[in-house]
Design a protein around this motif. Structure first.
Motif, PDB file in Angstrom:
ATOM      1  N   LYS A   1    -122.497  37.090  41.058  1.00  0.00           N
ATOM      2  CA  LYS A   1    -121.566  37.696  40.109  1.00  0.00           C
ATOM      3  C   LYS A   1    -120.172  37.088  40.233  1.00  0.00           C
ATOM      4  O   LYS A   1    -119.352  37.227  39.345  1.00  0.00           O
ATOM      5  CB  LYS A   1    -121.476  39.207  40.350  1.00  0.00           C
ATOM      6  CG  LYS A   1    -122.764  39.948  40.086  1.00  0.00           C
ATOM      7  CD  LYS A   1    -122.576  41.430  40.346  1.00  0.00           C
ATOM      8  CE  LYS A   1    -123.864  42.186  40.049  1.00  0.00           C
ATOM      9  NZ  LYS A   1    -123.694  43.635  40.267  1.00  0.00           N
ATOM     10  N   ILE A   2    -119.918  36.456  41.365  1.00  0.00           N
ATOM     11  CA  ILE A   2    -118.611  35.833  41.588  1.00  0.00           C
ATOM     12  C   ILE A   2    -118.688  34.393  41.098  1.00  0.00           C
ATOM     13  O   ILE A   2    -119.242  33.525  41.757  1.00  0.00           O
ATOM     14  CB  ILE A   2    -118.221  35.898  43.070  1.00  0.00           C
ATOM     15  CG1 ILE A   2    -118.199  37.355  43.547  1.00  0.00           C
ATOM     16  CG2 ILE A   2    -116.860  35.233  43.286  1.00  0.00           C
ATOM     17  CD1 ILE A   2    -117.978  37.519  45.037  1.00  0.00           C
ATOM     18  N   VAL A   3    -118.179  34.164  39.921  1.00  0.00           N
ATOM     19  CA  VAL A   3    -118.163  32.825  39.330  1.00  0.00           C
ATOM     20  C   VAL A   3    -116.800  32.228  39.616  1.00  0.00           C
ATOM     21  O   VAL A   3    -115.767  32.858  39.371  1.00  0.00           O
ATOM     22  CB  VAL A   3    -118.431  32.887  37.810  1.00  0.00           C
ATOM     23  CG1 VAL A   3    -118.342  31.503  37.198  1.00  0.00           C
ATOM     24  CG2 VAL A   3    -119.788  33.528  37.548  1.00  0.00           C
TER      25      VAL A   3
ATOM     26  N   GLU B   1    -104.676  46.295  38.793  1.00  0.00           N
ATOM     27  CA  GLU B   1    -104.928  47.689  39.165  1.00  0.00           C
ATOM     28  C   GLU B   1    -106.385  48.088  38.942  1.00  0.00           C
ATOM     29  O   GLU B   1    -106.845  49.105  39.470  1.00  0.00           O
ATOM     30  CB  GLU B   1    -103.981  48.632  38.409  1.00  0.00           C
ATOM     31  CG  GLU B   1    -104.272  48.768  36.931  1.00  0.00           C
ATOM     32  CD  GLU B   1    -103.207  49.561  36.196  1.00  0.00           C
ATOM     33  OE1 GLU B   1    -103.461  49.929  35.033  1.00  0.00           O
ATOM     34  OE2 GLU B   1    -102.130  49.819  36.759  1.00  0.00           O
ATOM     35  N   LYS B   2    -107.128  47.278  38.210  1.00  0.00           N
ATOM     36  CA  LYS B   2    -108.565  47.515  38.041  1.00  0.00           C
ATOM     37  C   LYS B   2    -109.378  46.950  39.215  1.00  0.00           C
ATOM     38  O   LYS B   2    -110.597  47.047  39.226  1.00  0.00           O
ATOM     39  CB  LYS B   2    -109.051  46.893  36.735  1.00  0.00           C
ATOM     40  CG  LYS B   2    -108.465  47.544  35.502  1.00  0.00           C
ATOM     41  CD  LYS B   2    -108.927  46.829  34.250  1.00  0.00           C
ATOM     42  CE  LYS B   2    -108.262  47.444  33.025  1.00  0.00           C
ATOM     43  NZ  LYS B   2    -108.609  46.707  31.799  1.00  0.00           N
ATOM     44  N   GLY B   3    -108.688  46.358  40.191  1.00  0.00           N
ATOM     45  CA  GLY B   3    -109.373  45.801  41.345  1.00  0.00           C
ATOM     46  C   GLY B   3    -109.939  44.422  41.109  1.00  0.00           C
ATOM     47  O   GLY B   3    -110.746  43.931  41.896  1.00  0.00           O
ATOM     48  N   LEU B   4    -109.509  43.774  40.020  1.00  0.00           N
ATOM     49  CA  LEU B   4    -110.057  42.461  39.700  1.00  0.00           C
ATOM     50  C   LEU B   4    -109.449  41.380  40.587  1.00  0.00           C
ATOM     51  O   LEU B   4    -108.282  41.452  40.965  1.00  0.00           O
ATOM     52  CB  LEU B   4    -109.803  42.130  38.232  1.00  0.00           C
ATOM     53  CG  LEU B   4    -110.474  43.052  37.222  1.00  0.00           C
ATOM     54  CD1 LEU B   4    -110.068  42.666  35.806  1.00  0.00           C
ATOM     55  CD2 LEU B   4    -111.985  43.023  37.381  1.00  0.00           C
ATOM     56  N   GLU B   5    -110.258  40.411  40.946  1.00  0.00           N
ATOM     57  CA  GLU B   5    -109.787  39.245  41.678  1.00  0.00           C
ATOM     58  C   GLU B   5    -110.579  38.036  41.237  1.00  0.00           C
ATOM     59  O   GLU B   5    -111.535  38.145  40.481  1.00  0.00           O
ATOM     60  CB  GLU B   5    -109.873  39.455  43.196  1.00  0.00           C
ATOM     61  CG  GLU B   5    -111.258  39.581  43.755  1.00  0.00           C
ATOM     62  CD  GLU B   5    -111.252  39.805  45.272  1.00  0.00           C
ATOM     63  OE1 GLU B   5    -111.998  39.090  45.958  1.00  0.00           O
ATOM     64  OE2 GLU B   5    -110.518  40.676  45.758  1.00  0.00           O
ATOM     65  N   TYR B   6    -110.141  36.873  41.698  1.00  0.00           N
ATOM     66  CA  TYR B   6    -110.843  35.621  41.432  1.00  0.00           C
ATOM     67  C   TYR B   6    -111.042  34.919  42.762  1.00  0.00           C
ATOM     68  O   TYR B   6    -110.442  35.289  43.785  1.00  0.00           O
ATOM     69  CB  TYR B   6    -110.049  34.732  40.464  1.00  0.00           C
ATOM     70  CG  TYR B   6    -108.711  34.297  41.000  1.00  0.00           C
ATOM     71  CD1 TYR B   6    -108.605  33.127  41.770  1.00  0.00           C
ATOM     72  CD2 TYR B   6    -107.558  35.039  40.779  1.00  0.00           C
ATOM     73  CE1 TYR B   6    -107.380  32.732  42.290  1.00  0.00           C
ATOM     74  CE2 TYR B   6    -106.333  34.642  41.292  1.00  0.00           C
ATOM     75  CZ  TYR B   6    -106.254  33.492  42.045  1.00  0.00           C
ATOM     76  OH  TYR B   6    -105.050  33.105  42.563  1.00  0.00           O
ATOM     77  N   ALA B   7    -111.890  33.905  42.775  1.00  0.00           N
ATOM     78  CA  ALA B   7    -112.109  33.133  43.999  1.00  0.00           C
ATOM     79  C   ALA B   7    -112.267  31.659  43.656  1.00  0.00           C
ATOM     80  O   ALA B   7    -112.883  31.310  42.652  1.00  0.00           O
ATOM     81  CB  ALA B   7    -113.347  33.638  44.732  1.00  0.00           C
ATOM     82  N   MET B   8    -111.677  30.820  44.501  1.00  0.00           N
ATOM     83  CA  MET B   8    -111.767  29.361  44.373  1.00  0.00           C
ATOM     84  C   MET B   8    -112.142  28.799  45.742  1.00  0.00           C
ATOM     85  O   MET B   8    -111.631  29.258  46.762  1.00  0.00           O
ATOM     86  CB  MET B   8    -110.432  28.774  43.922  1.00  0.00           C
ATOM     87  CG  MET B   8    -109.909  29.323  42.597  1.00  0.00           C
ATOM     88  SD  MET B   8    -110.860  28.786  41.190  1.00  0.00           S
ATOM     89  CE  MET B   8    -110.333  27.096  41.076  1.00  0.00           C
ATOM     90  N   PRO B   9    -113.013  27.800  45.797  1.00  0.00           N
ATOM     91  CA  PRO B   9    -113.493  27.293  47.090  1.00  0.00           C
ATOM     92  C   PRO B   9    -112.412  26.600  47.910  1.00  0.00           C
ATOM     93  O   PRO B   9    -111.420  26.106  47.378  1.00  0.00           O
ATOM     94  CB  PRO B   9    -114.589  26.300  46.693  1.00  0.00           C
ATOM     95  CG  PRO B   9    -114.291  25.927  45.289  1.00  0.00           C
ATOM     96  CD  PRO B   9    -113.608  27.096  44.655  1.00  0.00           C
TER      97      PRO B   9
ATOM     98  N   PRO C   1    -120.874  47.963  43.005  1.00  0.00           N
ATOM     99  CA  PRO C   1    -121.637  48.466  44.163  1.00  0.00           C
ATOM    100  C   PRO C   1    -122.383  47.377  44.931  1.00  0.00           C
ATOM    101  O   PRO C   1    -122.504  47.463  46.157  1.00  0.00           O
ATOM    102  CB  PRO C   1    -122.603  49.483  43.549  1.00  0.00           C
ATOM    103  CG  PRO C   1    -122.636  49.178  42.087  1.00  0.00           C
ATOM    104  CD  PRO C   1    -121.328  48.571  41.746  1.00  0.00           C
ATOM    105  N   ASP C   2    -122.875  46.359  44.241  1.00  0.00           N
ATOM    106  CA  ASP C   2    -123.596  45.283  44.935  1.00  0.00           C
ATOM    107  C   ASP C   2    -122.668  44.464  45.817  1.00  0.00           C
ATOM    108  O   ASP C   2    -123.004  44.109  46.952  1.00  0.00           O
ATOM    109  CB  ASP C   2    -124.289  44.365  43.927  1.00  0.00           C
ATOM    110  CG  ASP C   2    -125.384  45.080  43.151  1.00  0.00           C
ATOM    111  OD1 ASP C   2    -125.962  46.041  43.699  1.00  0.00           O
ATOM    112  OD2 ASP C   2    -125.651  44.677  42.003  1.00  0.00           O
TER     113      ASP C   2
END
Length: 197
Positions: free
Chosen positions: A6-8, A122-130, A19-20
């Motif tokens: 789910k983490i793109v 505030e919705k708890g959203l984040e992103y990720a980059m390698p 939850p996952d």
């Protein structure tokens, strides 16, 4: 689809309430709690736990406790790697650590970031980059590396550096923000003044 699928890379995801994803992080924290509370005499058990947590790792891995990460499965470590106390890896995206890497105490490798605007944050959203640490890198104490950074082969990051952009191969870099100080040369093989050179 697994929770980590789910983490793109580069897209926003819900790190706090999906939850996952929360469950995957919880399972990693359970393993880390056990690892961080084992006696140093239980080195075989410690190695089994760390190998069971990480996505992959090579031979001759030393991880001093405490060690912290979010998921573990996104962390890939090569051969002959020494990790000192208090390494924190936020591994929403993959973290690749090459061979013959030294990581000093209190280092942070942070693939995760948050939107600047408050409505999405505030919705708890984040992103990720390698993050990629190439072979033969030495990361000094208290270094922070932010999402998307690659540290080139053979480079040295001075203690306390905040690394916000890629660092090329075979340089000494330091500061906040981290900048190239100089190239590593053949002359460095003869120095005895390691802390000042």
């Amino acid at each position: 689809m697994s929770a980590l699928d789910k983490i793109v890379v580069g897209e926003l995801y819900d790190a706090n309430f999906d939850p996952d994803i929360v469950e995957l992080r919880k399972q990693a924290k359970i393993k880390l709690h056990e690892f961080n509370n084992l006696s140093p005499a239980e080195d075989i058990k410690k190695e089994q736990l760390i190998r069971g947590l990480l996505g992959s790792c090579g031979e001759n891995l030393v991880v001093e406790s405490p060690f912290y990460c979010d998921y573990g499965k996104n962390i890939h470590i090569g051969d002959n790697v020494a990790i000192n106390h208090n390494l924190v890896i936020l591994d929403g995206a993959e973290v690749h650590i090459g061979n013959d890497v030294f990581i000093a105490p209190n280092v942070g490798l942070y693939t995760a970031g948050h939107p600047i605007d408050t409505l999405r944050r505030e919705k708890g959203l984040e992103y990720a980059m390698p993050i990629t640490i190439e072979n033969n890198v030495w990361i000094g104490a208290g270094v922070s590396i932010i999402p998307g950074v690659t540290v080139g082969r053979g480079s040295v990051l001075a203690a306390g550096s905040v690394v916000i952009r890629d660092i090329p191969a075979m340089v000494v870099a330091g500061g906040n923000p981290c900048k190239i100080i100089r190239e590593i040369t053949a002359e460095d093989k003869n120095t005895t003044n390691f802390s000042k050179k």
